[in-house]
Design a protein around this motif. Structure first.
Motif, mmCIF file in Angstrom:
data_model
loop_
_atom_site.group_PDB
_atom_site.id
_atom_site.type_symbol
_atom_site.label_atom_id
_atom_site.label_comp_id
_atom_site.label_asym_id
_atom_site.label_seq_id
_atom_site.Cartn_x
_atom_site.Cartn_y
_atom_site.Cartn_z
ATOM 1 N N GLU A 33 0.816 -1.220 0.000
ATOM 2 C CA GLU A 33 0.000 0.000 0.000
ATOM 3 C C GLU A 33 0.847 1.266 0.000
ATOM 4 O OE1 GLU A 33 -2.612 1.608 3.396
ATOM 5 O OE2 GLU A 33 -3.958 0.258 2.299
ATOM 6 N N VAL A 34 2.065 1.176 0.513
ATOM 7 C CA VAL A 34 2.928 2.364 0.547
ATOM 8 C C VAL A 34 3.355 2.791 -0.843
ATOM 9 C CG1 VAL A 34 3.795 1.828 2.855
ATOM 10 C CG2 VAL A 34 5.022 0.956 0.862
ATOM 11 N N SER A 35 2.997 2.004 -1.871
ATOM 12 C CA SER A 35 3.319 2.382 -3.248
ATOM 13 C C SER A 35 2.690 3.725 -3.617
ATOM 14 C CB SER A 35 2.828 1.310 -4.226
ATOM 15 O OG SER A 35 3.498 0.089 -4.014
ATOM 16 N N ILE A 36 1.676 4.107 -2.873
ATOM 17 C CA ILE A 36 1.037 5.393 -3.162
ATOM 18 C C ILE A 36 2.014 6.550 -2.968
ATOM 19 C CG2 ILE A 36 0.160 5.852 -0.828
ATOM 20 C CD1 ILE A 36 -2.394 6.935 -2.166
ATOM 21 N N SER A 37 3.062 6.329 -2.187
ATOM 22 C CA SER A 37 4.041 7.395 -1.959
ATOM 23 C C SER A 37 4.726 7.793 -3.264
ATOM 24 C CB SER A 37 5.080 6.965 -0.919
ATOM 25 O OG SER A 37 5.799 5.831 -1.376
ATOM 26 N N GLN A 38 4.944 6.805 -4.146
ATOM 27 C CA GLN A 38 5.549 7.114 -5.443
ATOM 28 C C GLN A 38 4.573 7.890 -6.319
ATOM 29 O OE1 GLN A 38 8.788 6.557 -6.599
ATOM 30 N NE2 GLN A 38 8.019 7.887 -8.230
ATOM 31 N N HIS A 39 3.313 7.498 -6.260
ATOM 32 C CA HIS A 39 2.299 8.238 -7.024
ATOM 33 C C HIS A 39 2.176 9.669 -6.503
ATOM 34 C CE1 HIS A 39 1.469 4.400 -8.670
ATOM 35 N NE2 HIS A 39 0.688 3.947 -7.691
ATOM 36 N N ARG A 40 2.243 9.809 -5.180
ATOM 37 C CA ARG A 40 2.159 11.135 -4.577
ATOM 38 C C ARG A 40 3.326 12.010 -5.059
ATOM 39 N NH1 ARG A 40 2.080 9.663 0.285
ATOM 40 N NH2 ARG A 40 -0.178 9.740 0.661
ATOM 41 N N LYS A 41 4.495 11.382 -5.134
ATOM 42 C CA LYS A 41 5.685 12.113 -5.577
ATOM 43 C C LYS A 41 5.542 12.520 -7.042
ATOM 44 C CE LYS A 41 10.700 11.607 -6.118
ATOM 45 N NZ LYS A 41 11.858 10.698 -5.943
ATOM 46 N N ASP A 42 5.078 11.570 -7.888
ATOM 47 C CA ASP A 42 4.919 11.865 -9.312
ATOM 48 C C ASP A 42 3.918 12.992 -9.532
ATOM 49 O OD1 ASP A 42 6.672 9.826 -9.908
ATOM 50 O OD2 ASP A 42 5.110 8.337 -10.299
ATOM 51 N N CYS A 43 2.795 12.924 -8.822
ATOM 52 C CA CYS A 43 1.705 13.867 -9.079
ATOM 53 C C CYS A 43 1.886 15.215 -8.383
ATOM 54 C CB CYS A 43 0.369 13.244 -8.666
ATOM 55 S SG CYS A 43 -0.123 11.857 -9.734
ATOM 56 N N SER A 44 2.748 15.257 -7.365
ATOM 57 C CA SER A 44 2.985 16.525 -6.682
ATOM 58 C C SER A 44 3.592 17.547 -7.636
ATOM 59 C CB SER A 44 3.906 16.319 -5.473
ATOM 60 O OG SER A 44 5.200 15.896 -5.894
ATOM 61 N N GLU A 45 4.315 17.067 -8.626
ATOM 62 C CA GLU A 45 4.932 17.963 -9.611
ATOM 63 C C GLU A 45 3.875 18.634 -10.496
ATOM 64 O OE1 GLU A 45 7.699 15.669 -11.830
ATOM 65 O OE2 GLU A 45 8.842 15.009 -10.078
ATOM 66 N N HIS A 46 2.670 18.047 -10.494
ATOM 67 C CA HIS A 46 1.599 18.587 -11.332
ATOM 68 C C HIS A 46 0.452 19.146 -10.482
ATOM 69 C CE1 HIS A 46 3.835 16.523 -14.417
ATOM 70 N NE2 HIS A 46 3.626 15.350 -13.829
ATOM 71 N N GLY A 47 0.725 19.338 -9.195
ATOM 72 C CA GLY A 47 -0.256 19.937 -8.301
ATOM 73 C C GLY A 47 -1.428 19.036 -7.977
ATOM 74 N N VAL A 48 -1.228 17.713 -8.067
ATOM 75 C CA VAL A 48 -2.310 16.769 -7.801
ATOM 76 C C VAL A 48 -1.965 15.932 -6.574
ATOM 77 C CG1 VAL A 48 -3.606 14.775 -8.675
ATOM 78 C CG2 VAL A 48 -2.941 16.628 -10.230
ATOM 79 N N THR A 49 -2.932 15.803 -5.673
ATOM 80 C CA THR A 49 -2.755 14.980 -4.469
ATOM 81 C C THR A 49 -3.632 13.735 -4.582
ATOM 82 O OG1 THR A 49 -2.344 16.930 -3.096
ATOM 83 C CG2 THR A 49 -2.962 14.887 -1.968
ATOM 84 N N PRO A 50 -3.046 12.545 -4.417
ATOM 85 C CA PRO A 50 -3.836 11.304 -4.531
ATOM 86 C C PRO A 50 -4.960 11.241 -3.503
ATOM 87 C CG PRO A 50 -1.486 10.832 -4.589
ATOM 88 C CD PRO A 50 -1.621 12.270 -4.192
ATOM 89 N N ASP A 51 -6.039 10.600 -3.867
ATOM 90 C CA ASP A 51 -7.164 10.363 -2.970
ATOM 91 C C ASP A 51 -6.843 9.088 -2.190
ATOM 92 O OD1 ASP A 51 -9.524 9.613 -1.713
ATOM 93 O OD2 ASP A 51 -10.801 10.290 -3.367
#
Length: 210
Positions: A45-63
């Motif tokens: 489940e901690v894989s979301i941390s990578q998604h959070r990192k990728d999307c933070s560059e585009h101003g998006v926060t994962p749900d």
């Protein structure tokens, strides 16, 4: 259940997606679907941390809530006893990526798969040992025959014949040693084969094994 909402085609496309999310991925992300993908691939489940990192560059926060819901269903599909057995049989590692609710079932199969994998690995090694020994014995037999012919051929002096005779004697000593070793290797191979076949029958309820 979220799994039921996915068609076969959708799952295949989903699992083939690249792990790195670009701007379009982040802006249009279905976080429940992404969570399901990660869970069904055996990702923690901690894989979301990578998604959070990728999307933070585009101003998006994962749900996070949606992601966890999807991940739970994906993990439920991945963390089965059967899949645990399959991965153990393939010699793969377990990185504690199953939620507690499914971990026991997964590890039951994984342990059995590991056991069968280990027995097959031993059997393969015993097979290789036998084949190598037979090859070496075959080489020695041919070498001794060739040197025996050379020893009695014309044009050699006494010292040359003695040298060849000594080489033959050395090869014959090696032969005797290998024949003694061969008996032990055959027994070890039979024991390994018996243990593997017994385990295959014991775990036949999982799936056919090679």
């Amino acid at each position: 259940m979220y799994l039921k909402l996915l068609g076969l085609t959708g799952i295949i496309i989903l699992l083939s997606n690249c792990a790195t999310m670009n701007k379009a991925d982040c802006l249009n992300a279905d976080w429940q679907l992404i969570g399901f993908e990660d869970g069904s691939l055996g990702k923690n489940e901690v894989s979301i941390s990578q998604h959070r990192k990728d999307c933070s560059e585009h101003g998006v926060t994962p749900d996070l809530t949606a992601y966890r819901k999807g991940h739970y269903e994906g993990a439920k599909a991945f963390c089965t006893t059967h899949n645990g057995f399959t991965r153990g049989l393939q010699g793969k590692e377990y990185k504690r990526n199953c939620p507690e609710a499914f971990e026991k079932a997964f590890l039951t199969g994984f342990s059995d798969g590991q056991n069968l994998y280990g027995l097959k690995k031993v059997l393969n090694q015993r097979t290789d040992d036998l084949e190598d020994t037979y090859k070496e014995l075959d080489w020695l037999e041919h070498t001794i025959a060739e040197k025996s012919e050379v020893m009695i051929s014309d044009g050699l002096n006494r010292n040359q014949r003695i040298a060849i005779r000594d080489e033959i004697a050395e090869h014959q000593t090696q032969q005797q040693h290998l024949y003694a070793v061969l008996r032990e290797l055959k027994q070890e191979f039979e024991n390994a084969s018996l243990a593997y076949e017994q385990a295959k029958r014991e775990f036949a309820n999982y799936s056919p094994t090679n």
